[in-house]
Scaffold this motif. Sequence first.
Motif, PDB file in Angstrom:
ATOM      1  N   GLU A 270       0.826  -1.203   0.000  1.00 35.34           N
ATOM      2  CA  GLU A 270       0.000   0.000   0.000  1.00 35.34           C
ATOM      3  C   GLU A 270       0.861   1.255   0.000  1.00 35.34           C
ATOM      4  O   GLU A 270       0.549   2.232  -0.689  1.00 35.34           O
ATOM      5  CB  GLU A 270      -0.932  -0.026   1.211  1.00 35.34           C
ATOM      6  CG  GLU A 270      -2.050  -1.057   1.083  1.00 35.34           C
ATOM      7  CD  GLU A 270      -2.830  -1.229   2.366  1.00 35.34           C
ATOM      8  OE1 GLU A 270      -2.456  -0.589   3.378  1.00 35.34           O
ATOM      9  OE2 GLU A 270      -3.803  -2.007   2.367  1.00 35.34           O
ATOM     10  N   ARG A 271       1.950   1.235   0.775  1.00 28.03           N
ATOM     11  CA  ARG A 271       2.838   2.405   0.785  1.00 28.03           C
ATOM     12  C   ARG A 271       3.522   2.569  -0.570  1.00 28.03           C
ATOM     13  O   ARG A 271       3.670   3.696  -1.072  1.00 28.03           O
ATOM     14  CB  ARG A 271       3.867   2.258   1.907  1.00 28.03           C
ATOM     15  CG  ARG A 271       3.268   2.440   3.297  1.00 28.03           C
ATOM     16  CD  ARG A 271       4.340   2.528   4.360  1.00 28.03           C
ATOM     17  NE  ARG A 271       5.044   1.264   4.559  1.00 28.03           N
ATOM     18  CZ  ARG A 271       4.620   0.302   5.373  1.00 28.03           C
ATOM     19  NH1 ARG A 271       3.494   0.444   6.051  1.00 28.03           N
ATOM     20  NH2 ARG A 271       5.319  -0.805   5.521  1.00 28.03           N
ATOM     21  N   GLN A 274       1.518   4.302  -3.242  1.00 23.80           N
ATOM     22  CA  GLN A 274       1.359   5.748  -3.095  1.00 23.80           C
ATOM     23  C   GLN A 274       2.673   6.506  -3.289  1.00 23.80           C
ATOM     24  O   GLN A 274       2.669   7.737  -3.348  1.00 23.80           O
ATOM     25  CB  GLN A 274       0.812   6.065  -1.693  1.00 23.80           C
ATOM     26  CG  GLN A 274      -0.507   5.395  -1.377  1.00 23.80           C
ATOM     27  CD  GLN A 274      -1.622   5.848  -2.282  1.00 23.80           C
ATOM     28  OE1 GLN A 274      -1.672   7.017  -2.647  1.00 23.80           O
ATOM     29  NE2 GLN A 274      -2.495   4.944  -2.666  1.00 23.80           N
ATOM     30  N   ALA A 275       3.779   5.788  -3.381  1.00 22.92           N
ATOM     31  CA  ALA A 275       5.094   6.434  -3.438  1.00 22.92           C
ATOM     32  C   ALA A 275       5.372   6.986  -4.835  1.00 22.92           C
ATOM     33  O   ALA A 275       4.831   6.487  -5.832  1.00 22.92           O
ATOM     34  CB  ALA A 275       6.181   5.426  -3.048  1.00 22.92           C
TER      35      ALA A 275
END
Length: 536
Positions: A270-271, A274-275
Amino acid sequence: MPSVAGHAGELINGRYRLTAELGRGGMGRVWQAHDEMLDRDVAVKEIAAAVDLDDATRRSLTGRAMREARAAARLNHPGIVTVYDVALHDDRPLIVMELVRGRSLAEIVAEQGPLPVRRAAVIGLALLEALREAHAAGIVHRDLKPANVLVTGRRVVITDFGLSTLAGDVRITRSGSVLGTPAYMAPEQAEGLGTGPATDLWGLGATLYTAVEGRPPYQGGEFVAILSALLTRPPDPPRRAGALQPLLAALLQRDPAKRPAPEHVAGMLERAAQAPEPPGAEPPPGYRGDAATTSMARHGTLPPPSPVPAGPYPPGPQQWGAAPARPRWGLVAVAALIILAGVAGVATLFAVVDTGDPKADPAPSAAGSPSAAAVSPPIGPAGPPTGTPDLPSGYSTYADSSLGYSVAIPESWTNTWNASTQTRKLSDTHGHAIYVSKSAKEPLDACNGLVTTFQTRTQSWSNFQQLRLERIDYGSSAAELEYIVFDKVSNASFHGLDRTFTLPGGGYNVNLSSLPADWEQSRTVYATFFATFRTT
């Protein structure tokens, strides 16, 4: 032993009429067939052990393959190809599966080059969700690789659950022949140790590594060379993985016990979704969408890697350059005899209809951006649809016996049925699609629920803009949401309309979508849909 079938038109098990051969390999053939009992298209796959196995071994493996396929048939998840039926034909397991039309991840990477990190992370989230569903049911895939991942429309689908017994567990044929490649095999498989959910996490890591690097973690010209590298050294550090680099290092830990728990994998994905993209994220030169490259992908191979720019990406939990624990050298020789076989080019199982060009998230254009979109008036007629509808030129009536309605659609459109979600998809090959399902929800609540989905599931959607949400005059009760959203899985923006309504035959949800530039042109098709929709 003869093949499962010899020609189109043959009837298998008194039910499945073969229509076209889709692929063949060391494990048998794959056919498109028509289920004459349920009036639907299916994929029929024969699973055959090596011809020179002794009868006792063949019977044992066949029995286990049948048991695993029956177990896989209990899985009900949109990220897993549905197994419909299991049977024996000429002493061979015959697996009847959902026919999914799309391209494998191997094909996409071969044609387009390495994927943007964010898109790979979104695909990884979908794969992880499907794996967790299978693992909860006690099923391990054991052969997860890009050729077994299908990306089609808004779905990411894992194929061949329950079919890995003959493909992954046979150690050696009596003639000593070796099939397949260990490029995605977990070390514990290569060493002949037990497998479990952590084995699939290695496969997930190797698949995502390939997605962002354009090549598998281990490669070489010979089976034994690849296997030796797997057992004696870590993978080369990825250069394009960006925010995925720590996760890849964790998933590709040699010790299964050291691989992260699924919930930790989900958080890291998930991170990464979004990166920002790392520098030099454009596909490298040398990747092209020509017939030769497509053919390579369909046969389970990738074009040679092109040079990629080095990135200043710090090592993750595993130091990529560190030497693994001293290998048990006797196992290197033994493991060289393992076969990891399957029908060559799993992607040929599927009719290729998705021809989009996936790229990194584009900057919104004036034509496709939410700010530039015009709000549409309600589509189609007002009030309850009644009477016998007129059929426009170029349209035909489609009767959906599963959901109890009939409707007029363009003659060139096709329909597919998703048994796991009980959804009918009507679509063409130009980005237009209509999804129909039953709904017991209050119409306005259903529309608000979709808004919440778009706003909260940021791993799948972005740039959502609500253009219109209101009750409308259609049927006895109706509401609809018009919107534009960027779909991270298919890597494209869609102009959509979601309508939930109630008719005498029950409640329905209809989701319409097209590319933003085609929305106005699409309104005629969609208006005809609502004008001719009748419950049956």
